[in-house]
Design an enzyme around this catalytic site. Structure first.
Site, PDB file in Angstrom:
ATOM      1  CD  GLU A  77       2.078   5.026  -3.493  1.00 57.53           C
ATOM      2  OE1 GLU A  77       1.903   5.703  -2.478  1.00 57.53           O
ATOM      3  OE2 GLU A  77       1.383   4.035  -3.798  1.00 57.53           O
ATOM      4  CG  ASP A  78       3.916   6.566   0.566  1.00 55.85           C
ATOM      5  OD1 ASP A  78       3.394   5.960  -0.389  1.00 55.85           O
ATOM      6  OD2 ASP A  78       3.736   6.223   1.749  1.00 55.85           O
TER       7      ASP A  78
ATOM      8  CG  PHE B 130       9.298  -1.718   7.300  1.00 54.21           C
ATOM      9  CD1 PHE B 130       8.405  -2.239   6.375  1.00 54.21           C
ATOM     10  CD2 PHE B 130       8.812  -0.848   8.268  1.00 54.21           C
ATOM     11  CE1 PHE B 130       7.052  -1.920   6.418  1.00 54.21           C
ATOM     12  CE2 PHE B 130       7.463  -0.518   8.316  1.00 54.21           C
ATOM     13  CZ  PHE B 130       6.582  -1.055   7.387  1.00 54.21           C
TER      14      PHE B 130
ATOM     15  CG  ASP C  98       7.767  -2.776  -1.002  1.00 53.67           C
ATOM     16  OD1 ASP C  98       7.901  -3.924  -1.448  1.00 53.67           O
ATOM     17  OD2 ASP C  98       8.189  -2.444   0.110  1.00 53.67           O
TER      18      ASP C  98
ATOM     19  NE  ARG D 115      -0.359   6.737   8.242  1.00 55.32           N
ATOM     20  CZ  ARG D 115      -0.288   5.828   7.270  1.00 55.32           C
ATOM     21  NH1 ARG D 115       0.560   5.991   6.284  1.00 55.32           N
ATOM     22  NH2 ARG D 115      -1.064   4.759   7.288  1.00 55.32           N
TER      23      ARG D 115
HETATM   24  C1  PRP Z   1       2.009   1.616   1.109  1.00 59.06           C
HETATM   25  C2  PRP Z   1       2.548   2.781   0.316  1.00 59.06           C
HETATM   26  C3  PRP Z   1       2.147   2.442  -1.088  1.00 59.06           C
HETATM   27  C4  PRP Z   1       2.188   0.929  -1.110  1.00 59.06           C
HETATM   28  C5  PRP Z   1       3.442   0.475  -1.808  1.00 59.06           C
HETATM   29  O1  PRP Z   1       0.658   1.835   1.366  1.00 59.06           O
HETATM   30  O2  PRP Z   1       1.978   3.999   0.750  1.00 59.06           O
HETATM   31  O3  PRP Z   1       0.849   2.887  -1.398  1.00 59.06           O
HETATM   32  O4  PRP Z   1       2.180   0.494   0.256  1.00 59.06           O
HETATM   33  O5  PRP Z   1       3.588  -0.924  -1.751  1.00 59.06           O
HETATM   34  P1  PRP Z   1       3.475  -1.896  -3.008  1.00 59.06           P
HETATM   35  O6  PRP Z   1       4.303  -1.286  -4.107  1.00 59.06           O
HETATM   36  O7  PRP Z   1       4.070  -3.171  -2.468  1.00 59.06           O
HETATM   37  O8  PRP Z   1       2.041  -2.034  -3.373  1.00 59.06           O
HETATM   38  P2  PRP Z   1      -0.194   0.988   2.424  1.00 59.06           P
HETATM   39  O9  PRP Z   1      -0.972  -0.042   1.695  1.00 59.06           O
HETATM   40  O10 PRP Z   1       0.687   0.534   3.546  1.00 59.06           O
HETATM   41  O11 PRP Z   1      -1.230   2.075   2.947  1.00 59.06           O
HETATM   42  P3  PRP Z   1      -0.941   3.523   3.613  1.00 59.06           P
HETATM   43  O12 PRP Z   1      -0.416   4.409   2.500  1.00 59.06           O
HETATM   44  O13 PRP Z   1      -2.275   3.953   4.113  1.00 59.06           O
HETATM   45  O14 PRP Z   1       0.078   3.348   4.714  1.00 59.06           O
END
Ligand code: PRP
Length: 175
Positions: free
Chosen positions: A98-99, A151, A102, A164
């Site tokens: 995971e990146d 952010f 949050d 990205r």
């Molecule tokens: C982002 C990120 C994680 C998630 C983390 O994805 O890549 O998957 O949010 O947030 P959380 O812990 O509050 O759930 P996003 O839903 O923005 O999709 P993306 O990866 O396609 O940008």
């Protein structure tokens, strides 16, 4: 947001150095191999590609797609599965890549989905962790960097699908 500036929070060189450490640690923790790296689209695609090359083991790679943010800067709290795995993970040692963690909502939903497919083990590696924002507890086994509640974009992370491709992790400054 008409104009946005970015400020570097974690430069590319520091990210790459930390990924080498994570890769070595992960390789040491899975001496038997059988590891499946499971990237969460879209944000993890950059981290997964660098991390995979830092792990000196034969690994399988698959992707699962989720989305929770839409076009905003805060999670909607609802997770959508946008793409399923192409392969079975039954009996495999799964490392979810995971990146950023949050609120923890995405990962807790996903771990629940993946556990039903009976892998031998599941662990999580996240490049970035924002512990102050956690709403749902998640055990993150390997963390690249803990960051403050700002952010961030770049290195796979977006704002409205832009940024990205920045090589650094940056803070998005709203005017
Ligand atoms: C982002 C990120 C994680 C998630 C983390 O994805 O890549 O998957 O949010 O947030 P959380 O812990 O509050 O759930 P996003 O839903 O923005 O999709 P993306 O990866 O396609 O940008």
């Amino acid at each position: 947001m008409s104009q946005s500036k970015t400020r570097v929070l974690i430069p590319a060189e520091k990210i790459q150095a930390r990924i080498k450490e994570l890769g070595a640690q992960i390789a040491a923790d899975y001496p038997e191999g059988n590891l499946c790296l499971l990237g969460i689209l879209k944000g993890a695609f950059v981290f997964l590609s660098d991390l995979a090359r830092a792990i000196d083991l034969p690994v399988r790679i698959d992707f699962i797609g989720t989305s929770s943010y839409g076009k905003g800067t805060t999670s909607s709290g609802e997770v959508k599965l946008t793409k399923d795995l192409d392969t079975t993970i039954e009996g495999a040692d799964v490392l979810v890549v995971e990146d950023i963690v949050d609120s923890g909502v995405t990962l807790s939903y996903l771990i629940h989905v993946l556990e039903q497919r009976r892998p031998r083990s599941i662990r999580i590696v996240a490049l970035l962790d924002k512990p102050d924002r956690r709403r749902t507890p998640v055990k993150v086994d390997y963390v690249g960097f803990q960051i403050p509640d700002e952010f961030v974009v770049g290195y796979g992370l977006d704002y409205a699908e832009i940024y990205r491709n920045l090589p650094d992790v940056c803070v998005l400054q709203q005017d």
